[in-house]
Design a protein around this motif. Structure first.
Motif, PDB file in Angstrom:
ATOM      1  N   SER A 207       0.806  -1.223   0.000  1.00 31.61           N
ATOM      2  CA  SER A 207       0.000   0.000   0.000  1.00 31.61           C
ATOM      3  C   SER A 207       0.839   1.273   0.000  1.00 31.61           C
ATOM      4  O   SER A 207       0.450   2.280  -0.601  1.00 31.61           O
ATOM      5  N   LYS A 208       1.986   1.252   0.655  1.00 27.76           N
ATOM      6  CA  LYS A 208       2.817   2.460   0.699  1.00 27.76           C
ATOM      7  C   LYS A 208       3.579   2.664  -0.601  1.00 27.76           C
ATOM      8  O   LYS A 208       3.686   3.786  -1.105  1.00 27.76           O
ATOM      9  N   SER A 209       4.115   1.591  -1.171  1.00 28.31           N
ATOM     10  CA  SER A 209       4.861   1.725  -2.420  1.00 28.31           C
ATOM     11  C   SER A 209       3.941   1.859  -3.631  1.00 28.31           C
ATOM     12  O   SER A 209       4.347   2.388  -4.672  1.00 28.31           O
ATOM     13  N   HIS A 210       2.706   1.402  -3.498  1.00 32.06           N
ATOM     14  CA  HIS A 210       1.739   1.490  -4.600  1.00 32.06           C
ATOM     15  C   HIS A 210       0.406   2.011  -4.049  1.00 32.06           C
ATOM     16  O   HIS A 210      -0.561   1.243  -3.905  1.00 32.06           O
ATOM     17  N   PRO A 211       0.332   3.302  -3.752  1.00 27.87           N
ATOM     18  CA  PRO A 211      -0.889   3.853  -3.164  1.00 27.87           C
ATOM     19  C   PRO A 211      -2.104   3.772  -4.080  1.00 27.87           C
ATOM     20  O   PRO A 211      -3.236   3.927  -3.619  1.00 27.87           O
ATOM     21  N   GLU A 212      -1.879   3.514  -5.354  1.00 28.18           N
ATOM     22  CA  GLU A 212      -2.996   3.397  -6.297  1.00 28.18           C
ATOM     23  C   GLU A 212      -3.685   2.042  -6.232  1.00 28.18           C
ATOM     24  O   GLU A 212      -4.755   1.841  -6.818  1.00 28.18           O
ATOM     25  N   LEU A 213      -3.120   1.082  -5.516  1.00 28.71           N
ATOM     26  CA  LEU A 213      -3.659  -0.272  -5.461  1.00 28.71           C
ATOM     27  C   LEU A 213      -4.939  -0.320  -4.627  1.00 28.71           C
ATOM     28  O   LEU A 213      -4.988   0.172  -3.496  1.00 28.71           O
ATOM     29  N   LEU A 214      -5.983  -0.930  -5.193  1.00 27.34           N
ATOM     30  CA  LEU A 214      -7.266  -1.091  -4.521  1.00 27.34           C
ATOM     31  C   LEU A 214      -7.684  -2.549  -4.604  1.00 27.34           C
ATOM     32  O   LEU A 214      -7.630  -3.148  -5.678  1.00 27.34           O
ATOM     33  N   TYR A 215      -8.110  -3.099  -3.488  1.00 32.02           N
ATOM     34  CA  TYR A 215      -8.627  -4.462  -3.463  1.00 32.02           C
ATOM     35  C   TYR A 215     -10.143  -4.403  -3.333  1.00 32.02           C
ATOM     36  O   TYR A 215     -10.678  -3.978  -2.304  1.00 32.02           O
ATOM     37  N   ALA A 216     -10.860  -4.821  -4.383  1.00 26.09           N
ATOM     38  CA  ALA A 216     -12.324  -4.811  -4.400  1.00 26.09           C
ATOM     39  C   ALA A 216     -12.841  -6.229  -4.166  1.00 26.09           C
ATOM     40  O   ALA A 216     -12.401  -7.167  -4.835  1.00 26.09           O
ATOM     41  N   ILE A 217     -13.767  -6.356  -3.232  1.00 27.51           N
ATOM     42  CA  ILE A 217     -14.304  -7.662  -2.851  1.00 27.51           C
ATOM     43  C   ILE A 217     -15.798  -7.672  -3.121  1.00 27.51           C
ATOM     44  O   ILE A 217     -16.560  -6.928  -2.492  1.00 27.51           O
ATOM     45  N   ALA A 218     -16.234  -8.512  -4.069  1.00 25.29           N
ATOM     46  CA  ALA A 218     -17.655  -8.667  -4.378  1.00 25.29           C
ATOM     47  C   ALA A 218     -18.163  -9.945  -3.736  1.00 25.29           C
ATOM     48  O   ALA A 218     -17.594 -11.015  -3.927  1.00 25.29           O
TER      49      ALA A 218
END
Length: 409
Positions: free
Chosen positions: A239-250
């Motif tokens: 999360s710190k090195s790639h702040p654009e990363l999002l984990y979406a859970i459906a």
């Protein structure tokens, strides 16, 4: 509703017995709803579980006879008086339907409870049955002596067993000692005309609020073996090195509160999006709009992923996939071509793969491009229905059966 004349002279009156059936959530129910209405050589009857929104769904099934009933079984064993009474009630219900409709063979969705009901019906009406088996059906049964005995009785009484993956087939032949010629492989499939890549991914991502993010998606029940907790931990490492990363859970389920707490404890609540249950249109958007799809499954106390239909749906939409090296997921992707298999008992392997893909985007892009062709070639419902049509005609199980392009027997 089917006319008996629509079935070929060689075809049969088949009754599918399944508690789980759309619009109820569940991969196996979706599999049956896609497969059985496409069968051409048989007259199909469906005796399936009730659902509050069943009428709208059932109205679209014009090629089959469908009846809804309460098929629930709170306890699947037979050591309780209440369970014995319930099984006898279901036997009576199914036996009456078999007699009234002239059913020639029952297809049970699982060994327990549908398979046991079919076994009981066979005792009195001599109707043969086929039993579908998913990896978790037989792996969980092994954790209980009672369930082992009852499941074995059901499996041995079946005319044929349909394994949903090569993993499940191996369990049946090697651990349960079922005759190899009796255990046939038929994978689930995917609707390749519905699950397609987006023409305008940007618009899809905007609808979902994913613009500017790199999105990892998981679809499925929130339960421990699905590995959503492992993915959350993997995302926390990046999360710190790639702040654009999002984990979406459906999806939703018993683990919702635990997973929400985990995201807060790791201080990445803004990197995890809980979508809850999504409708079909929203699900399609999620597949089309994500960058990567993950099913980080692992085996928990015998609970195992039997196949992973969601992996096919994601690949049909042109997305690279990540799956746990556990259970039947090996059949659902082309390893290192359309995705990767990882040890997902912990987060490190998943975190490393995501890090590599984020740093080298041409790798997942290449896999996503190959993914669509993979499922079109091997897992279209049209192709699988043709195979099932022939398979369900077969009366000589001593011969080798060719299912999904592979010989078994």
């Amino acid at each position: 509703m089917s006319d008996p004349d629509l079935a070929s002279a060689q075809g049969k009156r088949l009754l599918l017995l399944s508690e789980v059936f759309p619009p109820a959530k569940g991969g196996s129910g979706r599999w049956f709803a896609e497969l059985y209405p496409r069968l051409q050589r048989h007259q199909i009857h469906l005796l399936v579980g009730e659902h509050p929104r069943q009428d709208e769904f059932d109205g679209r099934l014009t090629s089959v006879c469908i009846r809804r009933a309460d098929l629930s079984m709170p306890f699947r064993g037979m050591s309780r008086i209440s369970s014995v009474r319930r099984y006898l009630q279901l036997r009576s219900l199914v036996s009456q339907y078999v007699r009234d409709q002239g059913i020639q063979e029952i297809h049970a969705a699982r060994p327990l409870s549908e398979g046991l009901v079919a076994r009981l019906v066979r005792l009195t009406r001599k109707i043969p049955y086929t039993c579908f088996v998913h990896g978790e059906d037989v792996s969980v049964a092994k954790t209980s002596r009672e369930l082992t005995v009852v499941t074995d009785w059901v499996l041995r009484g079946a005319r044929r067993l349909i394994a949903n993956s090569s993993f499940t087939r191996s369990l049946l032949v090697e651990e349960w000692k079922m005759p190899a010629a009796k255990v046939l492989l038929l994978n689930p499939g995917v609707d390749i005309e519905y699950f397609t890549p987006a023409e305008d991914v940007g618009s899809v991502r905007a609808r979902l609020g994913w613009t500017g993010r790199r999105v990892l998606l998981t679809v499925g029940r929130l339960q421990t073996r699905k590995g959503q907790d492992v993915a959350i931990q993997a995302v926390s490492q990046l999360s710190k090195s790639h702040p654009e990363l999002l984990y979406a859970i459906a999806g939703d389920g018993a683990d919702r509160d635990r997973l929400t707490s985990l995201a807060h404890e790791l201080h990445i609540a803004d990197h995890v999006q809980f979508l809850g249950e999504v409708n079909d249109r929203e699900l399609l958007d999620c597949y089309r709009g994500c960058d990567y799809f993950a099913l980080p499954n692992r085996t928990i106390a015998g609970d195992v992923e039997g196949f992973g239909m969601v992996l096919l749906e994601a690949q049909a939409c042109g997305r690279p996939v990540i799956a746990g090296r556990s259970g039947g997921t090996v059949d659902a992707l082309d390893e290192n071509v359309t995705g990767v298999l990882l040890d997902c008992r912990g987060p490190d392997a998943l975190a490393q793969t995501l890090k590599d893909w984020l740093s080298n985007p041409e790798v997942p892009e290449r896999m996503g491009a190959a993914a669509r062709s993979f499922v079109v070639d091997r897992y279209s419902w049209h192709s699988l229905a043709n195979q099932a049509d022939v398979l369900f005609l077969d009366s000589d199980l001593s011969t080798t059966s060719l299912v999904n392009g592979r010989a078994h027997g």
